[in-house]
Design an enzyme around this catalytic site. Structure first.
Site, PDB file in Angstrom:
ATOM      1  N   TYR A 127      -0.200 -38.970 -26.902  1.00  0.00           N
ATOM      2  CA  TYR A 127      -0.124 -40.565 -26.204  1.00  0.00           C
ATOM      3  C   TYR A 127       0.207 -40.344 -24.554  1.00  0.00           C
ATOM      4  CZ  TYR A 127      -0.235 -41.438 -30.800  1.00  0.00           C
ATOM      5  OH  TYR A 127      -0.917 -41.337 -32.278  1.00  0.00           O
ATOM      6  N   GLU A 170       4.569 -34.029 -36.192  1.00  0.00           N
ATOM      7  CA  GLU A 170       5.528 -33.635 -34.908  1.00  0.00           C
ATOM      8  C   GLU A 170       6.906 -33.648 -35.692  1.00  0.00           C
ATOM      9  OE1 GLU A 170       4.685 -37.927 -33.451  1.00  0.00           O
ATOM     10  OE2 GLU A 170       2.984 -37.194 -33.053  1.00  0.00           O
ATOM     11  N   ASN A 189      -1.371 -33.948 -30.778  1.00  0.00           N
ATOM     12  CA  ASN A 189      -1.571 -35.430 -30.693  1.00  0.00           C
ATOM     13  C   ASN A 189      -1.268 -35.486 -29.069  1.00  0.00           C
ATOM     14  OD1 ASN A 189      -1.252 -35.325 -33.877  1.00  0.00           O
ATOM     15  ND2 ASN A 189       0.633 -36.240 -33.970  1.00  0.00           N
ATOM     16  N   GLU A 197      -4.371 -37.157 -33.471  1.00  0.00           N
ATOM     17  CA  GLU A 197      -3.774 -38.586 -32.439  1.00  0.00           C
ATOM     18  C   GLU A 197      -3.911 -39.029 -31.882  1.00  0.00           C
ATOM     19  OE1 GLU A 197      -0.184 -40.197 -34.357  1.00  0.00           O
ATOM     20  OE2 GLU A 197       0.351 -39.184 -36.288  1.00  0.00           O
ATOM     21  N   HIS A 220       4.338 -36.688 -42.740  1.00  0.00           N
ATOM     22  CA  HIS A 220       4.259 -37.351 -41.638  1.00  0.00           C
ATOM     23  C   HIS A 220       5.800 -38.782 -42.115  1.00  0.00           C
ATOM     24  CE1 HIS A 220       1.795 -39.209 -38.555  1.00  0.00           C
ATOM     25  NE2 HIS A 220       2.625 -39.998 -39.047  1.00  0.00           N
ATOM     26  N   ARG A 268      -7.335 -38.008 -41.131  1.00  0.00           N
ATOM     27  CA  ARG A 268      -6.313 -37.992 -41.698  1.00  0.00           C
ATOM     28  C   ARG A 268      -5.464 -38.730 -42.199  1.00  0.00           C
ATOM     29  NH1 ARG A 268      -2.141 -37.329 -37.435  1.00  0.00           N
ATOM     30  NH2 ARG A 268      -0.853 -35.606 -38.778  1.00  0.00           N
TER      31      ARG A 268
HETATM   32  C1  FCB Z   1       3.275 -40.951 -33.931  1.00  0.00           C
HETATM   33  C2  FCB Z   1       2.918 -40.917 -35.084  1.00  0.00           C
HETATM   34  C3  FCB Z   1       2.299 -41.652 -35.902  1.00  0.00           C
HETATM   35  C4  FCB Z   1       2.285 -43.475 -34.991  1.00  0.00           C
HETATM   36  C5  FCB Z   1       1.795 -42.905 -33.144  1.00  0.00           C
HETATM   37  C6  FCB Z   1       1.728 -44.040 -32.834  1.00  0.00           C
HETATM   38  O1  FCB Z   1       4.128 -39.771 -32.941  1.00  0.00           O
HETATM   39  O2  FCB Z   1       2.523 -39.611 -35.648  1.00  0.00           O
HETATM   40  O3  FCB Z   1       2.996 -42.150 -36.557  1.00  0.00           O
HETATM   41  O4  FCB Z   1       3.646 -43.892 -34.822  1.00  0.00           O
HETATM   42  O5  FCB Z   1       2.903 -42.156 -32.670  1.00  0.00           O
END
Ligand code: FCB
Length: 499
Positions: free
Chosen positions: A294, A164, A292, A374, A119, A75
């Site tokens: 985290y 995002e 995505n 992600e 992006h 990607r």
């Molecule tokens: C996400 C972004 C990516 C990177 C990661 C850590 O929010 O899409 O570009 O910065 O975080």
């Protein structure tokens, strides 16, 4: 032993401005991130993406790394200012040629390309004309998407419109932590709507041209927990969930902005913003949704407004940024569970991935197939004297999150692929080169690449399409919250706020 369905896609992800460099080559024009990163005080250390990983010249080496990592998909994002420098008009042949060469290389390596069209690198001339708060930017984006798609539709089947939009709108136009660095609440809401409108218009245009391609959007989603069971904390969590998640998932998957969020934002939401038919466009059915993931947000209500946070960390020049990124939530503070953190200051919470995926599955009947587009972690990696990068914390992080993805699939979620963020250490936006997310290490003096131990771990998982019984990461990985990366994860150093 958690196994994944046959055909499950294992990949890695990057973004153009974070890796390409070559900002003044091949007819590329400036983007908002060129302007922002060259503005003193905006990015830690004054770092810019001018050279980044020099992927523009080293893409062959990077595709070779992917091959060594057994990755089936890649990607990456197309740089709008590289292929359409002014944001309008015909495509720049030299910019198009770069992506042609990259696609040749990927196809030659048997790696499926997955293209993100936006992006975060808006051509600067479009920002000069008002940027995403202007409705016209949505139309410009749809034109750009259609032109790029027409050029590559034979070679790329999977298309993501936006990465995002929460970040583009709120970090770009509300907190000012990201380009273009504006701090205008109403403009940030205009940006939300125009980003989503641009997404819908782009999907419609591309699908009309090629109904056999697959189209989607990538959203950054979070479970949101109240810090306590008090009414005030539970309402804070509702509001943050509304701004972070439902403000995006509801219009895209249901065709309506959430009523409670509109009520919360009544004083800020521009009355003329949503025009007849816009929500139908935004809710154009999708073939896939990118998630995505985290971390989790844990929030509490406070009596006083949360002070502005400094994205570039302690000691950096003052940045005129405001608040926690959650518009209308000045009285909400981000806390946490005290779990180990990555160097972004994000708590490691692997079960949160399961929560996000199963919540989508539960709440949205028209949900298309999901992909984790992600997931990954930043740690302070070093090349050891033995020449390797022993990033056990990242391996443990990924192992724990892969297991939660398998758990979500077992619970009925139609999850079809997983892209690790990131293939390479790269320019981490306002943090510059101070945060390393790669499964391949980059030495920024020599630009030398070194596959990290976590990369070899991903390679084994991808080859087996599954995880070994007790986890490559050993006993430190479990299913409970907070034990994701074992001991010793580095503490955060004050990212503050929502990012
Ligand atoms: C996400 C972004 C990516 C990177 C990661 C850590 O929010 O899409 O570009 O910065 O975080």
């Amino acid at each position: 032993m958690p196994a994944f369905p046959p055909g499950f896609l294992w990949g890695s992800a990057t973004a153009a401005y974070q890796i390409e460099g070559a900002v003044a080559e091949g007819g590329r024009g400036p983007s908002i991130w060129d302007t922002f990163s060259h503005t003193p005080g905006r990015v830690q250390n004054g770092d810019t993406g001018d050279v980044a990983d020099d992927h523009y010249h080293r893409y062959r080496d990077d595709v070779a790394s992917m091959r060594e990592l057994n990755l089936g998909a890649y990607r990456f994002s197309i740089s709008w200012p590289r292929v359409q420098p002014a944001g309008t008009g015909s495509l720049n042949p030299e910019g198009v040629d770069f992506y042609d060469r990259l696609l040749d290389e990927l196809h030659g390596a048997g790696i499926t390309p997955w293209v993100t069209l936006y992006h975060w690198d808006l051509p600067q001339p479009l920002e000069d004309a008002g940027g995403w708060p202007e409705r016209d930017t949505a139309l410009r984006f749809a034109d750009y998407a259609a032109a790029v798609h027409e050029r590559f539709a034979d070679r790329v089947a999977d298309w993501t419109t936006l990465n995002e939009p929460w970040c583009s709108a709120f970090l770009g136009y509300f907190t000012g932590h990201h380009a273009p660095g504006r701090t205008e609440p109403a403009a940030s809401l205009r940006a939300v709507h125009h980003l989503l409108l641009g997404h819908g218009l782009a999907v419609q245009a591309m699908r009309t041209a090629r109904s056999d391609n697959r189209f989607g959007i990538t959203l950054n989603l979070y479970p949101v927990d109240p810090a306590t069971d008090s009414d005030a904390d539970r309402d804070a969590a509702r509001r943050v969930d509304g701004i972070s998640n439902r403000l995006f998932t509801d219009p895209v998957l249901r065709g309506a902005y959430p009523d409670d969020v509109l009520a919360d934002l009544a004083m800020l939401w521009p009355a003329d913003l949503v025009q007849d038919g816009d929500l139908d466009v935004i809710a154009t059915p999708l073939d896939q949704l990118g998630v995505n993931y985290y971390s989790r947000h844990v929030v509490r209500a406070t009596d006083t407004a949360v002070p502005p946070s400094d994205p570039a960390g302690p000691g950096s020049p003052a940045v005129p940024a405001r608040g926690n990124g959650w518009i209308g939530c000045d009285d909400v503070e981000k806390t946490g569970y005290g779990y180990p953190q990555t160097t972004m200051g994000w708590e490691i919470d692997a079960p949160g991935l399961h929560d996000v995926l199963t919540r989508l599955h539960r709440d949205y009947p028209s949900l298309p197939p999901l992909y984790v587009t992600e997931n990954g972690a930043s740690f302070d990696d070093v090349v050891s004297p033995d020449g390797a990068v022993h990033d056990a914390q990242r391996t443990a992080y990924l192992d724990a999150h892969f297991r939660q993805a398998a758990r979500a699939i077992a619970d009925g979620v139609d999850l079809r692929g997983y892209f690790v963020w990131s293939l390479l250490d790269n320019f981490e936006w306002a943090w510059g080169y101070q945060r390393r997310f790669g499964i391949v290490h980059v030495d920024y003096d020599t630009l030398r690449r070194t596959i990290k131990d976590s990369g070899y771990f991903v390679a084994r998982v991808a080859a087996a399409n599954g995880l070994s019984g007790d986890g490559d990461a050993g006993d430190s990985v479990g299913d409970g919250p907070g034990d994701g990366a074992g001991d010793g994860a580095a503490g955060g150093d004050g990212a503050g706020g929502a990012r």
